[in-house]
Design a protein around this motif. Sequence first.
Motif, PDB file in Angstrom:
ATOM      1  N   ARG A  89       0.848  -1.195   0.000  1.00 43.22           N
ATOM      2  CA  ARG A  89       0.000   0.000   0.000  1.00 43.22           C
ATOM      3  C   ARG A  89       0.880   1.240   0.000  1.00 43.22           C
ATOM      4  NH1 ARG A  89      -2.841  -3.460   3.640  1.00 43.22           N
ATOM      5  NH2 ARG A  89      -4.877  -3.957   2.817  1.00 43.22           N
ATOM      6  N   THR A  90       0.323   2.322  -0.453  1.00 41.78           N
ATOM      7  CA  THR A  90       1.039   3.592  -0.459  1.00 41.78           C
ATOM      8  C   THR A  90       1.210   4.084   0.978  1.00 41.78           C
ATOM      9  OG1 THR A  90       0.033   4.128  -2.575  1.00 41.78           O
ATOM     10  CG2 THR A  90       1.033   5.939  -1.365  1.00 41.78           C
ATOM     11  N   LEU A  91       2.414   4.558   1.302  1.00 41.49           N
ATOM     12  CA  LEU A  91       2.661   5.089   2.633  1.00 41.49           C
ATOM     13  C   LEU A  91       1.874   6.378   2.850  1.00 41.49           C
ATOM     14  CD1 LEU A  91       6.530   4.631   2.852  1.00 41.49           C
ATOM     15  CD2 LEU A  91       4.764   3.138   3.723  1.00 41.49           C
ATOM     16  N   ILE A  92       1.437   6.583   4.070  1.00 45.59           N
ATOM     17  CA  ILE A  92       0.767   7.835   4.425  1.00 45.59           C
ATOM     18  C   ILE A  92       1.853   8.791   4.909  1.00 45.59           C
ATOM     19  CG2 ILE A  92      -0.913   8.914   5.975  1.00 45.59           C
ATOM     20  CD1 ILE A  92      -2.299   6.136   6.129  1.00 45.59           C
ATOM     21  N   PRO A  93       2.028   9.927   4.251  1.00 44.62           N
ATOM     22  CA  PRO A  93       3.126  10.816   4.618  1.00 44.62           C
ATOM     23  C   PRO A  93       3.000  11.357   6.039  1.00 44.62           C
ATOM     24  CG  PRO A  93       1.896  11.679   2.726  1.00 44.62           C
ATOM     25  CD  PRO A  93       1.222  10.423   3.171  1.00 44.62           C
ATOM     26  N   MET A  94       4.142  11.767   6.570  1.00 43.59           N
ATOM     27  CA  MET A  94       4.157  12.342   7.907  1.00 43.59           C
ATOM     28  C   MET A  94       3.452  13.699   7.890  1.00 43.59           C
ATOM     29  SD  MET A  94       7.911  11.556   9.489  1.00 43.59           S
ATOM     30  CE  MET A  94       8.776  12.544   8.298  1.00 43.59           C
ATOM     31  N   LYS A  95       2.891  14.032   9.044  1.00 45.23           N
ATOM     32  CA  LYS A  95       2.314  15.361   9.264  1.00 45.23           C
ATOM     33  C   LYS A  95       2.950  15.902  10.534  1.00 45.23           C
ATOM     34  CE  LYS A  95      -2.025  14.255   7.021  1.00 45.23           C
ATOM     35  NZ  LYS A  95      -3.431  13.968   7.152  1.00 45.23           N
ATOM     36  N   PRO A  96       2.880  17.197  10.742  1.00 53.25           N
ATOM     37  CA  PRO A  96       3.475  17.743  11.971  1.00 53.25           C
ATOM     38  C   PRO A  96       2.981  16.995  13.209  1.00 53.25           C
ATOM     39  CG  PRO A  96       2.776  19.513  10.519  1.00 53.25           C
ATOM     40  CD  PRO A  96       2.272  18.233   9.915  1.00 53.25           C
ATOM     41  N   ALA A  97       3.920  16.585  14.020  1.00 56.78           N
ATOM     42  CA  ALA A  97       3.663  15.884  15.292  1.00 56.78           C
ATOM     43  C   ALA A  97       3.088  14.485  15.112  1.00 56.78           C
ATOM     44  CB  ALA A  97       2.769  16.721  16.208  1.00 56.78           C
ATOM     45  N   LYS A  98       3.101  13.946  13.894  1.00 55.62           N
ATOM     46  CA  LYS A  98       2.623  12.579  13.667  1.00 55.62           C
ATOM     47  C   LYS A  98       3.668  11.833  12.841  1.00 55.62           C
ATOM     48  CE  LYS A  98      -2.238  13.211  14.139  1.00 55.62           C
ATOM     49  NZ  LYS A  98      -3.442  12.467  14.006  1.00 55.62           N
ATOM     50  N   PRO A  99       4.002  10.614  13.237  1.00 55.51           N
ATOM     51  CA  PRO A  99       5.005   9.842  12.485  1.00 55.51           C
ATOM     52  C   PRO A  99       4.438   9.300  11.178  1.00 55.51           C
ATOM     53  CG  PRO A  99       4.093   8.532  14.255  1.00 55.51           C
ATOM     54  CD  PRO A  99       3.506   9.902  14.402  1.00 55.51           C
ATOM     55  N   GLU A 100       5.327   8.926  10.276  1.00 60.76           N
ATOM     56  CA  GLU A 100       4.922   8.268   9.044  1.00 60.76           C
ATOM     57  C   GLU A 100       4.221   6.963   9.405  1.00 60.76           C
ATOM     58  OE1 GLU A 100       7.219   7.596   4.996  1.00 60.76           O
ATOM     59  OE2 GLU A 100       7.965   6.262   6.566  1.00 60.76           O
ATOM     60  N   ARG A 101       3.174   6.645   8.669  1.00 65.40           N
ATOM     61  CA  ARG A 101       2.424   5.426   8.967  1.00 65.40           C
ATOM     62  C   ARG A 101       2.684   4.400   7.878  1.00 65.40           C
ATOM     63  NH1 ARG A 101      -2.942   8.575  10.969  1.00 65.40           N
ATOM     64  NH2 ARG A 101      -1.894   9.594  12.697  1.00 65.40           N
ATOM     65  N   GLN A 102       2.904   3.188   8.319  1.00 67.06           N
ATOM     66  CA  GLN A 102       3.175   2.096   7.395  1.00 67.06           C
ATOM     67  C   GLN A 102       2.253   0.935   7.705  1.00 67.06           C
ATOM     68  OE1 GLN A 102       7.286   1.163   7.971  1.00 67.06           O
ATOM     69  NE2 GLN A 102       7.979   2.783   6.616  1.00 67.06           N
ATOM     70  N   ASP A 103       1.883   0.241   6.665  1.00 71.57           N
ATOM     71  CA  ASP A 103       1.084  -0.966   6.813  1.00 71.57           C
ATOM     72  C   ASP A 103       2.046  -2.152   6.870  1.00 71.57           C
ATOM     73  OD1 ASP A 103      -0.482  -3.365   5.912  1.00 71.57           O
ATOM     74  OD2 ASP A 103      -2.093  -1.880   5.877  1.00 71.57           O
ATOM     75  N   GLY A 104       1.716  -3.157   7.630  1.00 73.99           N
ATOM     76  CA  GLY A 104       2.586  -4.326   7.751  1.00 73.99           C
ATOM     77  C   GLY A 104       2.516  -5.275   6.570  1.00 73.99           C
ATOM     78  N   GLU A 105       1.555  -5.072   5.694  1.00 74.90           N
ATOM     79  CA  GLU A 105       1.420  -5.956   4.536  1.00 74.90           C
ATOM     80  C   GLU A 105       2.502  -5.616   3.515  1.00 74.90           C
ATOM     81  OE1 GLU A 105      -1.876  -7.302   1.194  1.00 74.90           O
ATOM     82  OE2 GLU A 105      -2.469  -5.948   2.803  1.00 74.90           O
ATOM     83  N   TYR A 106       3.037  -6.644   2.861  1.00 69.14           N
ATOM     84  CA  TYR A 106       4.081  -6.430   1.870  1.00 69.14           C
ATOM     85  C   TYR A 106       3.913  -7.414   0.718  1.00 69.14           C
ATOM     86  CZ  TYR A 106       6.159 -10.446   4.238  1.00 69.14           C
ATOM     87  OH  TYR A 106       6.366 -11.683   4.792  1.00 69.14           O
TER      88      TYR A 106
END
Length: 126
Positions: A48-65
Amino acid sequence: MLVYSPQLNAAFVACMEDVLDLYQQPFDEASPVICMDEKPYQLLDEARTLIPMKPAKPERQDGEYIRQGTCSIFLFTEPLAGWHHVAVRERRTRIDWAHEIKELLEVHYSETSKIRLVMDNLNIHS
């Protein structure tokens, strides 16, 4: 100081003591100590496409690969000289190992009459 468990195999302990003795010897340019190891590696891609970081929030990644195959990483290092070489191959077979040893001896240490090679005891070395 290492402490060996009495349950360990005596042959293993004897080999490990030889390696530790070798590691304690002073640097000898005419007879370098080369350590070699190889590691299988799984090639992965994002599902899945990564969700970019936003101020005060880390980058979000899905565990599926998505699995994209495997490869084998061969590493050679001469720690006392600060030298290393890394090669990647599609497989980890005896033939692949032999090609890497050939390159070590004929390309990287062609002017050296003797090297002391430290390896693990995997089946591809026999």
